[in-house]
Design an enzyme around this catalytic site. Structure first.
Site, PDB file in Angstrom:
ATOM      1  N   HIS A  51       0.794  -1.231   0.000  1.00 43.84           N
ATOM      2  CA  HIS A  51       0.000   0.000   0.000  1.00 43.84           C
ATOM      3  C   HIS A  51       0.825   1.279   0.000  1.00 43.84           C
ATOM      4  O   HIS A  51       0.277   2.365  -0.160  1.00 43.84           O
ATOM      5  CB  HIS A  51      -0.936   0.011   1.208  1.00 43.84           C
ATOM      6  N   TRP A 169      -1.327 -17.404   1.788  1.00 36.04           N
ATOM      7  CA  TRP A 169      -2.380 -16.396   1.887  1.00 36.04           C
ATOM      8  C   TRP A 169      -3.328 -16.677   0.712  1.00 36.04           C
ATOM      9  O   TRP A 169      -2.923 -16.540  -0.452  1.00 36.04           O
ATOM     10  CB  TRP A 169      -1.819 -15.000   1.705  1.00 36.04           C
ATOM     11  N   TYR A 171      -6.478 -15.371  -1.020  1.00 35.24           N
ATOM     12  CA  TYR A 171      -7.377 -14.207  -1.058  1.00 35.24           C
ATOM     13  C   TYR A 171      -8.119 -14.149  -2.392  1.00 35.24           C
ATOM     14  O   TYR A 171      -7.570 -13.671  -3.389  1.00 35.24           O
ATOM     15  CB  TYR A 171      -6.578 -12.920  -0.875  1.00 35.24           C
ATOM     16  N   LYS A 204      -3.961 -18.845   5.360  1.00 30.91           N
ATOM     17  CA  LYS A 204      -4.491 -17.563   5.810  1.00 30.91           C
ATOM     18  C   LYS A 204      -5.626 -17.140   4.895  1.00 30.91           C
ATOM     19  O   LYS A 204      -5.453 -17.019   3.686  1.00 30.91           O
ATOM     20  CB  LYS A 204      -3.399 -16.493   5.811  1.00 30.91           C
ATOM     21  N   SER A 252      -7.226 -13.287   8.928  1.00 31.29           N
ATOM     22  CA  SER A 252      -6.633 -11.951   8.906  1.00 31.29           C
ATOM     23  C   SER A 252      -7.476 -10.974   9.704  1.00 31.29           C
ATOM     24  O   SER A 252      -8.676 -11.161   9.900  1.00 31.29           O
ATOM     25  CB  SER A 252      -6.497 -11.459   7.466  1.00 31.29           C
ATOM     26  N   ARG A 281      -2.189  -4.335  10.371  1.00 31.51           N
ATOM     27  CA  ARG A 281      -2.505  -2.918  10.561  1.00 31.51           C
ATOM     28  C   ARG A 281      -3.233  -2.632  11.862  1.00 31.51           C
ATOM     29  O   ARG A 281      -3.031  -1.580  12.472  1.00 31.51           O
ATOM     30  CB  ARG A 281      -3.339  -2.407   9.380  1.00 31.51           C
TER      31      ARG A 281
END
Length: 306
Positions: A51, A169, A171, A204, A252, A281
């Site tokens: 990001h 991961w 996603y 994940k 997550s 985060r």
């Protein structure tokens, strides 16, 4: 390193793996305040690459220093710390042997227009840095998905051959998936299952909603009375989809949200039988004291104390 019977039972589920890989899985499960419970909380910090540095670290500027995250994970009593190559290299010597490391081998960035990630590190890097595992992101639903599958298959084979664990991961995004479909229960369970089929030791995914994306899946969920009415029920279904709980699945933390919302979600994950959480985060964008307090609460929830 003492290994509890609970962890030995988990290791027994990985029937094809060599002692080196099982040792590294055990190292993750036997580190931190949740050591020996079969549960884990992992700190992932790849957001700077994903990001941009300001979007990731400006809310808590000490995060510009890679050493901060090693120390945060250690002081919070977490099971492991996951990051891309540069971040781990920046603290590898200072924190050698201090906690299990997971090297994230691929990354995307906010400028990209495709749903894909570039391979940015290799298994040799993980060995050189003393990592316990390698991590890889795949995007089920993306037009680039099959290429990502072929990449992770080669990487997983190499990692296992030298005794490293594999974290995927998974996603869903891209292709014909709707925005709601990215976290739909049928899509999330499918994503976890595909990661298990690819040989992941730790999977994940995101906490699923009660939305069902695929019409054909909706018919099956309704015909078989699969209960997805609450988050614990949905988590239990995702765990079931990961080889009936024979694979470790962590969920997550997602975008930044309030402490009460985070803790309520963690309780639902725990009650659904999740293997743990991977919180980025929502922890490191707080100041250090607040981050440690939050992570303390998360750990106590998994311990059944909060």
């Amino acid at each position: 390193m003492k290994v509890t019977q609970r962890v030995r039972k988990i290791l027994a589920n990985y029937e094809s793996d060599n002692p080196g890989t099982k040792t590294n899985i055990a190292r993750i499960l036997m580190t931190g305040r949740l050591a020996g419970t079969g549960k884990m909380v992992i700190l992932p910090v790849d957001q700077g690459w994903e990001h941009g540095p300001a979007r990731s670290f400006a809310p808590n500027p000490v995060g510009y220093d890679p050493h901060y995250f090693f120390q945060l994970a250690i002081d919070a009593g977490l099971n492991a710390y996951a990051a891309p190559l540069g971040a781990l290299e920046a603290g590898a010597d200072s924190y050698a042997g201090s906690l299990p490391l997971i090297l994230k081998l691929n990354s995307a960035n906010s400028h990209a227009t495709t749903k894909d990630q570039a391979v940015t590190a290799c298994v040799d890097d993980a060995l050189r840095l003393g990592c316990s595992a390698v991590g890889f992101t795949m995007y089920p639903g993306s037009d680039e998905f099959f290429e990502m599958v072929e990449e992770i298959r080669e990487i997983a084979l190499e990692a296992k051959s030298v005794g490293l664990a594999v974290v995927i991961w998974s996603y869903p995004r891209g292709g014909d998936l709707s925005k709601d479909g990215e976290t739909a229960i049928d899509v999330t369970a499918y994503a976890a299952h595909m990661a298990a089929q690819l040989g992941a030791h730790i999977i994940k995914v995101k906490p699923p909603t009660d939305f069902i994306e695929q019409p054909e899946a909706k018919k099956v969920y309704e015909a078989n009375n699969i209960d997805i009415s609450t988050l614990p029920k949905r988590i239990a279904h995702v765990m079931q989809s990961a080889f009936d709980g024979r694979r470790l699945v962590v969920f997550s933390g997602g975008a930044a949200k309030g402490t009460e919302d985070i803790c309520n979600e963690i309780r639902a994950l725990r009650d659904g039988g999740a293997s743990g959480s991977i919180i980025g985060r929502n922890s490191f964008q707080r100041d250090r004291a607040d981050a440690l307090e939050l992570l303390d609460t998360v750990i106590r929830i998994y311990q059944g104390k909060a």
